[in-house]
Enzyme design. Structure first.
Site, mmCIF file in Angstrom:
data_model
loop_
_atom_site.group_PDB
_atom_site.id
_atom_site.type_symbol
_atom_site.label_atom_id
_atom_site.label_comp_id
_atom_site.label_asym_id
_atom_site.label_seq_id
_atom_site.Cartn_x
_atom_site.Cartn_y
_atom_site.Cartn_z
ATOM 1 N N HIS A 47 0.816 -1.226 0.000
ATOM 2 C CA HIS A 47 0.000 0.000 0.000
ATOM 3 C C HIS A 47 0.843 1.267 0.000
ATOM 4 O O HIS A 47 0.324 2.352 -0.235
ATOM 5 C CB HIS A 47 -0.928 0.002 1.221
ATOM 6 N N ASP A 79 3.322 9.584 -0.704
ATOM 7 C CA ASP A 79 2.160 8.768 -0.323
ATOM 8 C C ASP A 79 1.976 7.695 -1.387
ATOM 9 O O ASP A 79 2.065 8.001 -2.584
ATOM 10 C CB ASP A 79 0.908 9.671 -0.294
#
Ligand code: ADQ
Length: 491
Positions: free
Chosen positions: A191, A399
């Site tokens: 992720h 991110d």
């Protein structure tokens, strides 16, 4: 019409993985049935609330859970994960999902989770924004805990099942599981970003990690760049062969490519359009000042999310008179996160100091310049904020994806609102109609805020409707379908 069609398509997709009969669950049985799905993640998708006879399990919020839970509800299976405390808990059913808790002791949490996961991998994989620490004791516990997860997954899976391992906490699980259960199809999804060679090479256990991941049949990343970094490192350190998106290792083919994660677009869209949400928006806007422009940011309180740089840009906006508290308010909502790790406590102090400083300089009676809420909100509250904002600031320093950006877009059914998005969020590759910023370039950042506040309605509408079509098309079901069909070999 479109929604009904989508639902039908999803129902059809979801039928491809069905729940086996209880008796079939035992290992070695059910060779003729459709494979079931075992998800393995650090945390369970539920947490315990209440005490005594009121104690019960509730669904949790957070990136992974938000993404996978809607799919798991429709793809019945098992979720293997840590409960968040050191109690030993028997497997149970929650919301049609079988939950298999993994127990971790205090020392394991300190070394495997706070240490190796959050002070080594997290900063290393996020451009070393904070210096990663390398401690042998943490590594030993990381290996031991990964083995426990692999053992639990092996015990839950029936012959030929699909096992989907998630994230940086469990990078050794694919190979450990393959060793125990070569009959399984194993997928791994990361992720967070996967770093370039020059950073990954710092890791004293770099070969072990690569070989751990190479135990999977499909290795998914948020971006093509991450997949390429991985591929290059595997050729260099693990004697794997192949290209950017497919490798061969120990005679097995492995797919390693980008599967950009998404959200349940319709879920947000429908709720944001509801009369209750509209009422909530009207009330919130009148409480904040009906005519004021609302700038909004929502993040976990993490140093990768760029909260400090964002506050500095907002401060400059007020300082240069480009915005005034009378007609503009910045709302920063931050979920408390990893407070046992020192960097996070320091970050919280730093954020609170800047908010105090900005408000001290620019607030007026009845007109606070920055509203800062350090708490968890309900999904309904989040939707109200998303739907009420004029400008959404999603400006991480790095991110993997960032679901907040996509949730905001899904909540703007009237195609109003402007998204300011960091070029270092994985989401920037898809959300190309956002105003992109380099959050370290303060001049550029302040200019983008100014542009967002002044953007003509028509341009904002055109940009937002393109963003919405993209997120609607590439939603979490498409993501899941893409990954699972690659894993089943039916692509
Ligand atoms: P996170 O770093 O946790 O996830 P993100 O993708 O932004 O980041 O997801 C956060 C989730 O938490 C969102 O669904 C948001 O709605 C929710 N949330 C945030 N603040 C909240 C609050 N105050 N109250 C309630 N809910 C709140 C990791 C990676 C990301 C990646 C996801 C999914 O770091 O890059 O997008 O996994 O893969």
């Amino acid at each position: 019409m479109t929604t009904a069609l989508n639902r039908r398509t999803r129902a059809t997709r979801n039928r491809t993985v069905s729940r086996p009969a209880r008796s079939e669950r035992k290992q070695g049985l059910g060779s003729s049935r459709t494979a079931s799905l075992v998800v393995v993640a650090n945390r369970l998708p539920v947490h315990r609330v209440g005490v005594g006879s009121n104690a019960h399990w509730e669904s949790s919020a957070g990136g992974l859970v938000t993404a996978v839970a809607p799919v798991m509800k429709k793809l019945p299976g098992v979720w293997v994960g840590w409960s968040g405390n050191d109690a030993s808990i028997k497997p149970f059913i929650h919301d049609r999902m079988r939950i298999r808790p993994v127990t971790l002791g205090r020392e394991e949490v300190a070394k495997y989770y706070d240490g190796m996961s959050n002070r080594t991998f997290w900063p290393l994989y996020h451009d070393a924004i904070r210096p990663p620490e390398f401690q042998r004791e943490w590594w030993k516990k990381y290996v031991a805990v990964n083995a426990r997860f692999a053992q639990a997954a092996a015990a839950e899976a029936a012959r030929g099942d699909i096992v989907w391992v998630h994230d940086y906490h469990l990078q050794l699980v694919p190979a450990m599981l393959r060793e125990r259960r070569p009959d399984l199809r194993i997928g791994f999804f990361l992720h967070i970003p996967f770093p370039p060679e020059e950073l990954f090479e710092w890791l004293p256990w770099r070969e072990e990690i690569l070989k751990g991941l190479l135990g999977a049949d499909v290795i998914g990343f948020q971006s093509p760049m991450a997949a390429q970094n991985f591929s290059r490192l595997c050729r260099h350190y693990a004697e794997a062969e192949g290209t950017g998106t497919s490798l061969r290792y120990e005679g097995r083919p492995i797919v390693n490519r980008a599967f950009p994660i998404s959200i349940d677009f319709d879920w947000f869209d429908i709720r944001a359009k509801s009369p209750a949400a509209r009422e909530g928006v009207a009330e919130l806007r009148s409480r904040l000042g009906a005519k004021r422009k609302i700038l909004l940011a929502i993040d976990r309180l993490d140093y990768t999310k760029g909260v400090v740089r964002r506050l500095q840009a907002v401060e400059e906006l007020f300082e240069r008179g480009l915005a005034k508290a009378e007609d503009c308010v910045f709302v920063q909502i931050a979920t408390p996160s990893r407070e046992a790790v020192a960097e996070y406590a320091t970050l919280r102090d730093e954020v609170e100091t800047i908010v105090g400083r900005i408000n001290g300089k620019f607030s007026q009676p009845g007109r606070v310049a920055v509203h800062y809420f350090r708490r968890n909100l309900t999904r309904e509250e989040l939707i109200t904020y998303y739907a009420a904002a004029d400008v959404m600031l999603v400006t991480p320093l790095r991110d993997g994806m960032n679901l907040v950006a996509k949730e905001f877009v899904a909540c703007r059914s009237d195609s109003t609102g402007v998204l300011v998005l960091s070029q270092f969020a994985g989401a920037a590759r898809e959300l190309t109609r956002a105003l992109t910023v380099n959050p370290r370039d303060q001049d550029h950042f302040v200019e983008a805020l100014r542009t967002a506040l002044k953007m003509p309605r028509e341009e904002a509408r055109m940009r937002m409707s393109m963003l919405r079509s993209r997120v609607k098309r590439d939603d979490v079901y498409a993501w899941c379908d893409d990954f699972l069909s690659e894993l089943r070999g039916t692509k």
